[in-house]
Design an enzyme around this catalytic site. Structure first.
Site, mmCIF file in Angstrom:
data_model
loop_
_atom_site.group_PDB
_atom_site.id
_atom_site.type_symbol
_atom_site.label_atom_id
_atom_site.label_comp_id
_atom_site.label_asym_id
_atom_site.label_seq_id
_atom_site.Cartn_x
_atom_site.Cartn_y
_atom_site.Cartn_z
ATOM 1 N N LYS A 15 0.822 -1.306 0.107
ATOM 2 C CA LYS A 15 -0.036 -0.029 -0.181
ATOM 3 C C LYS A 15 0.876 1.135 -0.160
ATOM 4 O O LYS A 15 0.503 2.272 -0.805
ATOM 5 C CB LYS A 15 -0.830 -0.031 1.169
ATOM 6 N N GLN A 32 -3.998 -1.000 9.826
ATOM 7 C CA GLN A 32 -4.171 -2.491 9.242
ATOM 8 C C GLN A 32 -4.555 -3.535 10.530
ATOM 9 O O GLN A 32 -4.070 -3.689 11.466
ATOM 10 C CB GLN A 32 -2.465 -2.709 8.893
ATOM 11 N N ASP A 47 -10.638 3.039 4.467
ATOM 12 C CA ASP A 47 -11.193 1.610 4.157
ATOM 13 C C ASP A 47 -12.537 1.677 4.467
ATOM 14 O O ASP A 47 -13.116 0.420 3.956
ATOM 15 C CB ASP A 47 -10.617 0.873 5.518
#
Ligand code: NDP
Length: 293
Positions: free
Chosen positions: A54, A98, A121
Site C-alpha cells: 500500500k 491495518q 477503508d
C-alpha cells in the site's frame, strides 16, 4: 463457448494511472499533496507485506507515505493517541489501521475512532451509515473495486438481478448496498441460504465473497451471466477462488480469474479513496460539506 475474462490487473493499472493524473492536477490546483497514514501495530509478516504494498502504491501515485509503526505490545491508549493525532494532522488525508491488530487490542473499536473523512477503508460506523444512506463518503475498497470492474467491463447494473454470496461487513454487506445504489435488484446469500445454486442461477451478476474454494459450480450460474470471484483461498493446488473457474467459464458470459481479478483492485481503490479523502477535507476546510452533514 468460453466466458470473456475480466482482467483485474489491467483495470487496476488503469485506475492507478488515472488516480496519479488526478493527484497531480489536485496538487497543482490546491497545493495539497494527499498523504496516506498506514498504521501497523506489531510485526505480523502478512500484514507487513500488505502495508508495504500500500505504501509503495501510494508513492507511485504521487501521494505522501505517512506510515506509522507501533510495537505489538503498544497499550491501547497509545494507539488511540496516535489515531487522534493523525485525525488532527492536516497533512494526513487518509488513515488506514491495518487489521487484525494484536490481542488484546480491539480492531473494530480503534477503527471507529478514525475521522470518517479520513477513513479510506470505509469501515467506520459513520462511513457505513453514509453508504447505507447513499450520501457522499468513502466506500470500502474491495466492494468498490468490484463495482469498478463491472463498470469498466460494460456490465449494466440498472435493473439487473445481482446475487451476492457472502454477507461480511468487509465485502458482502457493503457490496449489496453499492449494487442497490446502482439500481440492481439485489439478493444476499449466506451460509443459511436454502438451495444456493437455485438462487444464484437467477443472477445476471453473481458475486462470490465466501472463502470456500470452488463453492460456486456451473449449476449455480445462468448462461451468459457475469461472475465476479472475490475469494482468495490457499489450497494444495495453489491460490483458488470461490468459483469453480474451469467449469463456470464454460457457462458464464464474463468472469474474473483468481488471481488477477478482484485482488489487484483493492489497492487501486485505496488510492482513489485517499485522493477522495483529500478532496473531502479540502471541501471541509473551504466551508463546503460534501458529506451532507
Ligand atoms: P467472511 O468469512 O467474513 O464471510 C464469509 C461469508 O460467506 C459469510 O457471510 C458466510 O455466511 C458466507 N458463507 C460461508 N460459507 C458459506 C456457504 N457454504 N454458502 C454460502 N455462504 C457461505 O469472509 P470475507 O467476506 O472477509 O472474505 C470472503 C473471501 O474474500 C475470502 O476468501 C477472502 O480471502 C476474500 N477477500 C478478498 C479480498 C481481495 O480480493 N482483496 C479482500 C477481502 C476478502 P454467514 O454470514 O451465514 O456466516
Amino acid at each position: 463457448m468460453s466466458a470473456t475474462l475480466i482482467d483485474g490487473r489491467a483495470i487496476a493499472r488503469a485506475v492507478r494511472e488515472e488516480v496519479a493524473r488526478e493527484v497531480a492536477a489536485f496538487t497543482a490546483q490546491t497545493g495539497i499533496v494527499p498523504g496516506l497514514a498506514t498504521v501497523l501495530v506489531g510485526d505480523d509478516p502478512a500484514s507487513a507485506v500488505y502495508v508495504a504494498n500500500k505504501r509503495r502504491a501510494c508513492v507511485e501515485a504521487g501521494m505522501r507515505d505517512l506510515h506509522r509503526h507501533l510495537p505489538a505490545d503498544a497499550p491501547e491508549a497509545e494507539v488511540v493517541a496516535l489515531i487522534e493525532q493523525l485525525n488532527a494532522d492536516p497533512a494526513v488525508s487518509g488513515i488506514l489501521l491495518q487489521l487484525p491488530v494484536p490481542a488484546p487490542l480491539d480492531g473494530a473499536r480503534l477503527t471507529g475512532l478514525i475521522d470518517p473523512d479520513k477513513d479510506v477503508d470505509g469501515l467506520t460506523p459513520m462511513s457505513v451509515g453514509r453508504l447505507v444512506r447513499g450520501t457522499p463518503g468513502l466506500r470500502p475498497c474491495t466492494p468498490a473495486g468490484v463495482i469498478e470492474l463491472l463498470d469498466r467491463s460494460g456490465v449494466a447494473l440498472e435493473g439487473a438481478e445481482a446475487v451476492v454470496v457472502g454477507r461480511s461487513d468487509l465485502v458482502g454487506k457493503p457490496l449489496l448496498h453499492l449494487l442497490l445504489a446502482r439500481n440492481a435488484t439485489v439478493t444476499a446469500c449466506h451460509s443459511r441460504t436454502r438451495d444456493l445454486a437455485a438462487v444464484a442461477r437467477r443472477a445476471d451478476v453473481l458475486v462470490a465473497a465466501v472463502g470456500v474454494p470452488r463453492l460456486i459450480g456451473a449449476d449455480a450460474v445462468k448462461p451468459g451471466a457475469t461472475v465476479i470471484d472475490v475469494g482468495i483461498n490457499r489450497t494444495d493446488d495453489g491460490l483458488v477462488g470461490d468459483v469453480d473457474f474451469d467449469a463456470v467459464r464454460a457457462v458464464a458470459g464474463k468472469i474474473t480469474p483468481v488471481p488477477g481479478g478482484v485482488g489487484p483492485m483493492t489497492i487501486a481503490m485505496l488510492l482513489r479513496n485517499t485522493l477522495e479523502a483529500a478532496r473531502l477535507q479540502h471541501g471541509r476546510a473551504a466551508g463546503r460539506d460534501p458529506a451532507g452533514r
